[in-house]
Write a protein that holds these residues in place. Structure first.
Motif, short mmCIF file in Angstrom:
data_model
loop_
_atom_site.label_atom_id
_atom_site.label_comp_id
_atom_site.label_asym_id
_atom_site.label_seq_id
_atom_site.Cartn_x
_atom_site.Cartn_y
_atom_site.Cartn_z
N ASN A 38 62.64 38.86 68.22
CA ASN A 38 63.51 38.11 69.13
C ASN A 38 62.80 36.80 69.44
O ASN A 38 61.78 36.48 68.84
N ARG A 39 63.33 36.06 70.38
CA ARG A 39 62.80 34.73 70.66
C ARG A 39 61.38 34.77 71.22
O ARG A 39 60.66 33.76 71.18
N LYS A 40 60.96 35.91 71.73
CA LYS A 40 59.65 36.00 72.37
C LYS A 40 58.64 36.84 71.58
O LYS A 40 57.46 36.85 71.92
N LEU A 41 59.09 37.55 70.55
CA LEU A 41 58.20 38.48 69.85
C LEU A 41 58.16 38.17 68.36
O LEU A 41 59.19 38.20 67.66
N PHE A 42 56.96 37.86 67.88
CA PHE A 42 56.71 37.53 66.47
C PHE A 42 55.72 38.55 65.92
O PHE A 42 54.73 38.90 66.57
N ALA A 43 55.97 39.05 64.70
CA ALA A 43 55.09 40.06 64.10
C ALA A 43 54.70 39.66 62.69
O ALA A 43 55.47 39.01 61.97
N ASN A 44 53.50 40.06 62.31
CA ASN A 44 53.00 39.82 60.95
C ASN A 44 52.32 41.08 60.45
O ASN A 44 51.39 41.60 61.08
N THR A 45 52.80 41.59 59.32
CA THR A 45 52.21 42.77 58.69
C THR A 45 51.48 42.33 57.43
O THR A 45 52.03 41.58 56.62
N THR A 46 50.25 42.80 57.26
CA THR A 46 49.38 42.30 56.19
C THR A 46 48.75 43.44 55.41
O THR A 46 48.27 44.42 55.99
N LEU A 47 48.73 43.29 54.09
CA LEU A 47 47.97 44.16 53.19
C LEU A 47 46.99 43.29 52.43
O LEU A 47 47.38 42.26 51.87
N VAL A 48 45.71 43.68 52.42
CA VAL A 48 44.65 42.86 51.82
C VAL A 48 43.81 43.69 50.87
O VAL A 48 43.44 44.84 51.19
N TYR A 49 43.49 43.11 49.74
CA TYR A 49 42.51 43.70 48.81
C TYR A 49 41.46 42.63 48.49
O TYR A 49 41.81 41.48 48.20
N ASN A 50 40.20 42.98 48.63
CA ASN A 50 39.16 42.03 48.22
C ASN A 50 38.02 42.77 47.52
O ASN A 50 37.73 43.94 47.82
N ASP A 51 37.40 42.07 46.59
CA ASP A 51 36.42 42.68 45.70
C ASP A 51 35.34 41.65 45.39
O ASP A 51 35.63 40.50 45.04
N TYR A 52 34.09 42.06 45.54
CA TYR A 52 32.96 41.21 45.15
C TYR A 52 32.10 42.00 44.16
O TYR A 52 31.74 43.16 44.42
N ASN A 53 31.77 41.37 43.03
CA ASN A 53 30.97 42.03 42.00
C ASN A 53 29.82 41.14 41.56
O ASN A 53 29.98 39.92 41.42
N PHE A 54 28.67 41.77 41.35
CA PHE A 54 27.51 41.10 40.77
C PHE A 54 27.01 41.95 39.62
O PHE A 54 26.91 43.18 39.73
N SER A 55 26.68 41.29 38.51
CA SER A 55 26.24 42.03 37.34
C SER A 55 25.09 41.29 36.67
O SER A 55 25.06 40.06 36.63
N PHE A 56 24.15 42.07 36.14
CA PHE A 56 23.03 41.51 35.37
C PHE A 56 22.87 42.33 34.10
O PHE A 56 22.71 43.55 34.15
#
Length: 448
Positions: A349-367
């Motif tokens: 409504n005019r007073k209520l704002f919503a945000n739904t979020t799905l997140v995937y994150n990945d960090y890789n290090f290789s030698f």
């Protein structure tokens, strides 16, 4: 008789309350860039001394008594806009501001300093648009967000040629750095000389140096929240640049005019190509080199005035290779981040704002290294999956309540080791994976 009097008194009070409530109306809408259609984060809407800011999606809402008001919408990177409103009913009003670079403005000298930093309930927050960051001298032609914030008070670099930074005495590992709500674990390219943020794909950067809002969790030092561009909804735009270290190219435009848009931005260094001619094929080190690359992509679709979907992603890698023909030795070291974010905005409504979020994150290090018939490989990484929902509620005036919840699944892989000698394969079960869930509920009341 007494009961009758109490009933009359109750009806009178109820009627007074309803009449009072009926005299209050809400103005809500979005603040956008008129040239690109991008939402403007942190715009200030001022009405007769009361102020409210647009959230990270450009949405604002303010409730006032009926009457006539002078309304002003302002932002440091845009030309302010003012108009007079007669508030006699609920009003949905979107504002489109011109960038300051697109208009000639007079120089204004004021004897009274702005005191937003002491009047605002949020302390220690600095918002920088990409236009402001581009005004900072660039190192080797590369506009760098992390280098720009190191010029702010209370922030210093973690050493020359290092993308890390200290905020008010905290360590670099105590900073929360986010790109479109996804945590970024490795922020540097070229061993820390440059950040992973491609300026062509970035819209806004917020640095919070103290009193971090509840939705970010308990952070010791600071929060750096970086938002990507949504993509131009009006026309197709192509931009790029050639620097001493890297070149970049961005394409953005409408998928469906005023309904959906996209942006794709890529960057790659050519250090390996510049060095290659100086290494002869007969050299023992022929084939050695280093390069990095980034890819940012984002698309959004507006289903209606109340619903909008965003999909964004980042993929970046550093690749270092070393060759020594004399010793028959080869080494390859790739590392980098990957993130993906899906967000759904809904206006209840005019007073209520919503945000739904799905997140995937990945960090890789290789030698990986090999010499003759012997090979070894080491690897480590972090993977996160996050689901969260945030609500912005504007009960009245400059009063804002933000609440929500977050759940994160962590998977840590400290080290994985494997090897091979001729036909013998050494691959023990030594992943040592660690898993954890992190859950939280939060609520914060911001009342200026």
């Amino acid at each position: 008789m007494k009961l009758w009097r109490l009933c009359v008194l109750g009806l009178f009070l109820l009627g007074s309350y309803v009449a009072s409530a009926q005299n209050k109306f809400t103005i809500n809408g979005y603040v956008k860039d008129t040239t690109s259609g991008e939402s403007i984060i942190g715009a200030t809407i001022t009405i007769n001394g009361k102020t409210v800011g647009s959230n990270q999606y450009g949405f604002y809402s303010i409730t006032l008594d009926s009457g006539e008001y002078d309304l002003t919408v302002s932002h440091v990177s845009f030309v302010s806009q003012s108009q007079r409103l007669a508030l006699v009913q609920n009003l949905e009003q979107n504002f489109f501001l011109f960038p300051r670079s697109a208009a000639l403005n007079e120089v204004v000298i004021s004897s009274r300093r702005r005191d937003v930093n002491v009047r605002n309930a949020q302390m220690g927050q600095i918002d920088l648009s990409i236009n402001q960051i581009r005004n900072v001298p660039a190192f080797m032609g590369e506009v760098d967000i992390l280098k720009a914030i190191q010029l702010l008070p209370g922030v210093r670099n973690a050493g020359e040629g290092n993308a890390g930074f200290y905020v008010r005495g905290g360590g670099p590992d105590q900073n929360l750095i986010m790109l479109d709500d996804a945590v970024v674990y490795n922020t540097g390219h070229l061993f820390g000389f440059f950040s992973i943020f491609n300026s062509d794909a970035i819209k806004n950067t917020s640095l919070i140096k103290g009193g971090m809002p509840a939705q970010y969790g308990g952070r010791i030092s600071s929060v750096l929240d970086v938002q990507m561009k949504d993509g131009n909804t009006n026309k197709f735009v192509t931009e790029g640049g050639i620097g001493l270290i890297a070149s970049r190219l961005s394409i953005q435009g409408p998928i469906k005019k005023d309904k959906a848009s996209f942006i794709v931005s890529a960057r790659r260094t050519y250090i390996d190509a510049l060095v290659k001619p100086f290494i002869k094929k007969e050299s023992n080190f022929y084939g050695s080199g280093y390069y990095f690359y980034d890819l940012n992509a984002k698309a959004n679709y507006r289903f209606s005035d109340k619903d909008r979907l965003y999909l964004s992603g980042y993929f970046g890698r550093d690749v270092f290779a070393f060759r020594n023909a004399k010793l028959s030795f080869n080494a390859d070291i790739p590392w980098g981040n990957s993130t993906g974010t899906l967000r759904w905005n809904h206006v209840f409504n005019r007073k209520l704002f919503a945000n739904t979020t799905l997140v995937y994150n990945d960090y890789n290090f290789s030698f990986g290294a090999a010499q003759n018939n012997f090979e070894i490989k080491l690897a480590s990484g972090i993977k996160d999956g996050t689901a969260k929902i945030d609500f912005d509620y504007y009960p009245s005036g400059a009063h804002k309540i933000k609440f929500g919840g977050i759940s994160t699944y962590h998977k840590f892989t400290p080290n994985v080791f494997s090897g091979r000698q001729d036909s013998v394969v050494f691959k023990p079960s030594n992943a040592s994976e660690k898993r954890a869930f992190e859950n939280a509920l939060y609520i914060q009341d911001d009342w200026d």
